[in-house]
Enzyme design. Structure first.
Site, PDB file in Angstrom:
ATOM      1  NE  ARG A 147      27.615  41.890  49.584  1.00  0.00           N
ATOM      2  CZ  ARG A 147      26.815  42.616  50.368  1.00  0.00           C
ATOM      3  NH1 ARG A 147      27.195  43.825  50.774  1.00  0.00           N
ATOM      4  NH2 ARG A 147      25.655  42.143  50.762  1.00  0.00           N
ATOM      5  CG  PHE A 198      33.860  54.071  51.447  1.00  0.00           C
ATOM      6  CD1 PHE A 198      33.978  55.041  52.435  1.00  0.00           C
ATOM      7  CD2 PHE A 198      34.160  54.420  50.139  1.00  0.00           C
ATOM      8  CE1 PHE A 198      34.371  56.343  52.115  1.00  0.00           C
ATOM      9  CE2 PHE A 198      34.551  55.711  49.814  1.00  0.00           C
ATOM     10  CZ  PHE A 198      34.651  56.680  50.800  1.00  0.00           C
ATOM     11  CG  ASP A 236      35.260  50.893  56.711  1.00  0.00           C
ATOM     12  OD1 ASP A 236      34.370  50.659  55.880  1.00  0.00           O
ATOM     13  OD2 ASP A 236      35.056  51.539  57.767  1.00  0.00           O
ATOM     14  CB  SER A 237      37.266  55.454  58.713  1.00  0.00           C
ATOM     15  OG  SER A 237      35.860  55.384  58.606  1.00  0.00           O
ATOM     16  CG  ASP A 282      28.986  50.662  48.914  1.00  0.00           C
ATOM     17  OD1 ASP A 282      28.124  51.521  48.640  1.00  0.00           O
ATOM     18  OD2 ASP A 282      28.749  49.641  49.595  1.00  0.00           O
ATOM     19  CB  CYS A 307      23.476  54.453  49.562  1.00  0.00           C
ATOM     20  SG  CYS A 307      24.535  55.035  50.886  1.00  0.00           S
TER      21      CYS A 307
HETATM   22  N1  SAH Z   1      30.496  48.073  50.841  1.00  0.00           N
HETATM   23  C1  SAH Z   1      30.079  47.690  52.165  1.00  0.00           C
HETATM   24  C2  SAH Z   1      29.206  48.738  52.844  1.00  0.00           C
HETATM   25  C3  SAH Z   1      29.861  50.094  52.978  1.00  0.00           C
HETATM   26  S1  SAH Z   1      29.121  51.107  54.153  1.00  0.00           S
HETATM   27  C4  SAH Z   1      29.397  46.314  52.096  1.00  0.00           C
HETATM   28  O1  SAH Z   1      29.158  45.800  50.983  1.00  0.00           O
HETATM   29  O2  SAH Z   1      29.093  45.749  53.139  1.00  0.00           O
HETATM   30  C5  SAH Z   1      30.179  52.482  54.256  1.00  0.00           C
HETATM   31  C6  SAH Z   1      31.450  52.269  55.067  1.00  0.00           C
HETATM   32  O3  SAH Z   1      32.229  53.448  54.938  1.00  0.00           O
HETATM   33  C7  SAH Z   1      31.295  52.037  56.566  1.00  0.00           C
HETATM   34  O4  SAH Z   1      31.886  50.812  56.900  1.00  0.00           O
HETATM   35  C8  SAH Z   1      32.063  53.196  57.237  1.00  0.00           C
HETATM   36  O5  SAH Z   1      32.804  52.788  58.357  1.00  0.00           O
HETATM   37  C9  SAH Z   1      32.991  53.618  56.130  1.00  0.00           C
HETATM   38  N2  SAH Z   1      33.449  55.026  56.104  1.00  0.00           N
HETATM   39  C10 SAH Z   1      32.736  56.155  56.270  1.00  0.00           C
HETATM   40  N3  SAH Z   1      33.488  57.249  56.042  1.00  0.00           N
HETATM   41  C11 SAH Z   1      34.733  56.818  55.720  1.00  0.00           C
HETATM   42  C12 SAH Z   1      35.953  57.457  55.347  1.00  0.00           C
HETATM   43  N4  SAH Z   1      36.033  58.779  55.251  1.00  0.00           N
HETATM   44  N5  SAH Z   1      37.018  56.681  55.063  1.00  0.00           N
HETATM   45  C13 SAH Z   1      36.937  55.335  55.152  1.00  0.00           C
HETATM   46  N6  SAH Z   1      35.815  54.673  55.470  1.00  0.00           N
HETATM   47  C14 SAH Z   1      34.723  55.394  55.761  1.00  0.00           C
END
Ligand code: SAH
Length: 396
Positions: free
Chosen positions: A211, A227, A249-250, A300, A340
């Protein structure tokens, strides 16, 4: 003490200091042991090898506490191991000043099944193995002693516990809930941490350095953060002078927290931020068709492949989003892409991203290989610890 006797030739991975003993390597148990009890691990020829926690229900039948077959596993053992893990976080100067810090990273800190994250003076503990579960009290005492933190909350509500025959459990193990909501400052940005309902222990500490790198790259760029969870990358991009940041994000609650986080940071220009609740796969496709383009894209996603058996379907999903990521980049744009998934190794991931660039008809190069921040060390003999890998690519 009860002995866990290995089959002939099955002591090789232990000789290489890998801490897991799979059920298929075990000949028999000489004596009785309950889940989480400490057993002596013995080679087929009777040679003592290690002391491990026994887990009768798990495919990982034993997790090594000590490769010294004489070392006593007791309260003092946990005091030593926990203190060493906490001390290890003071070696690198940038870790000394972090309010959000992983203190114990499981196997890589010699404590299989134990994760402890510190947010200010609150520690969140996650216990995922029968042995770790059994020694809960000793671990809590050791953490309190090593850090002085007055509050420890347990977030052992992860599915992997079921593989060990353990029920999910959460609650305060030391102290009680603080009055104010919990926040941390990460590289100059204040972030809310929901230790009760947030993902993992509340926050993705592993991406801290990445980040920060986003902040250094964001000036003058239109940024897309896919995400985004609670906006960690988004806020750093704003701090770095991004011209716009679209965060997708979803999860509605994660996005709401993202917007709250932005409000906690009046130094950032909120008019440049947009939050969108959507499925990333669909939304990237829609933006590709509408011609929207970006200069820096962060991908991510969640863990698509928790283990190697999911690697094929996960590889397709990673490729899909990376193809779309490359297509949405302006000429010269940057793609920061992560996996991850423990089931996808760094070389496999690089191959997937390379294939994605081919499909997107873009030439690109790797500027940096990315990994988890150093409070998530990887034991040299435990490659599973290297779950987070990423690439910073620049496309033509
Ligand atoms: N980059 C973030 C962590 C990401 S975790 C950070 O630095 O804090 C992964 C995220 O993906 C979660 O918040 C989850 O809600 C989201 N997610 C999972 N599947 C998804 C999809 N199909 N579309 C959008 N978001 C999604």
């Amino acid at each position: 003490m009860t002995q866990l006797i290995l089959l002939p030739g099955k002591d090789r991975s232990l000789a290489h200091r890998h801490p897991w003993i799979f059920a298929g390597s075990v000949d028999r148990l000489n004596g009785r042991a309950r889940p989480g009890d400490t057993v002596d691990v013995v080679a087929a020829n009777g040679r003592p090898l290690a002391r491990a926690a026994f887990s009768p229900e798990s495919k990982i039948r034993g997790r090594v506490w000590s490769f010294d077959p004489e070392e006593v596993v007791d309260d003092a053992f946990f005091k030593r191991r926990v203190a060493a893990a906490v001390e290890r976080r003071t070696i690198l100067p940038e870790l000394r000043e972090q309010e959000g810090l992983r203190l114990i990273h499981g196997e890589s800190d010699g404590l299989p099944g134990v994760v402890a994250d510190r947010y200010g003076d609150t520690i969140v503990l996650q216990l995922t193995s029968a042995g770790a579960d059994k020694w809960r009290k000793a671990i809590v005492g050791a953490l309190h002693k090593a850090t002085g933190c007055p509050r420890i909350y347990e977030r052992s509500d992860v599915n992997v516990r079921r593989l060990e025959g353990l029920e999910p459990t959460t609650g305060w193990l030391l102290g009680e809930a603080p009055d104010e909501r919990l926040t941390i400052v990460e590289n100059g940005v204040r972030m809310k941490v929901d230790i009760v309902a947030g993902h993992k222990t509340g926050f993705y500490l592993d991406q801290r350095d990445n980040r920060l790198m986003t902040r250094d790259l964001a000036a003058g760029r239109a940024v897309l953060n896919c995400f985004c969870y609670t906006g960690g990358f988004s806020l750093q991009a704003l701090a770095g002078g991004a011209t716009s940041v679209l965060s997708i994000d979803s999860s509605g609650p994660a996005l709401a927290t993202g917007a709250e986080n932005l409000a906690l940071n009046p130094q950032l220009d909120a008019s440049r931020a947009e939050w969108r609740e959507a499925d990333v796969f669909n939304d990237l496709r829609a933006m590709k068709n509408s011609g929207q383009r970006f200069d820096l894209i962060i991908l991510d996603p969640p863990k698509f492949a928790p283990s190697a058996s999911h690697a094929d379907s996960a590889a397709r999903a990673y490729k899909d989003i990376n193809v779309l990521g490359f297509r949405l980049l302006n000429p010269g744009g940057l793609l920061m892409t992560y996996s991850c998934s423990g089931g996808i190794g760094p070389e496999h991931f690089q191959q997937i991203v390379a294939d994605a660039a081919v499909d997107a008809q873009r030439d690109a190069r790797i500027l940096r290989r990315l990994a988890a921040s150093p409070d998530h060390p990887v034991a040299l003999h435990f490659s599973e610890g290297e779950y987070l890998k990423g690439l910073l690519c620049q496309a033509d």
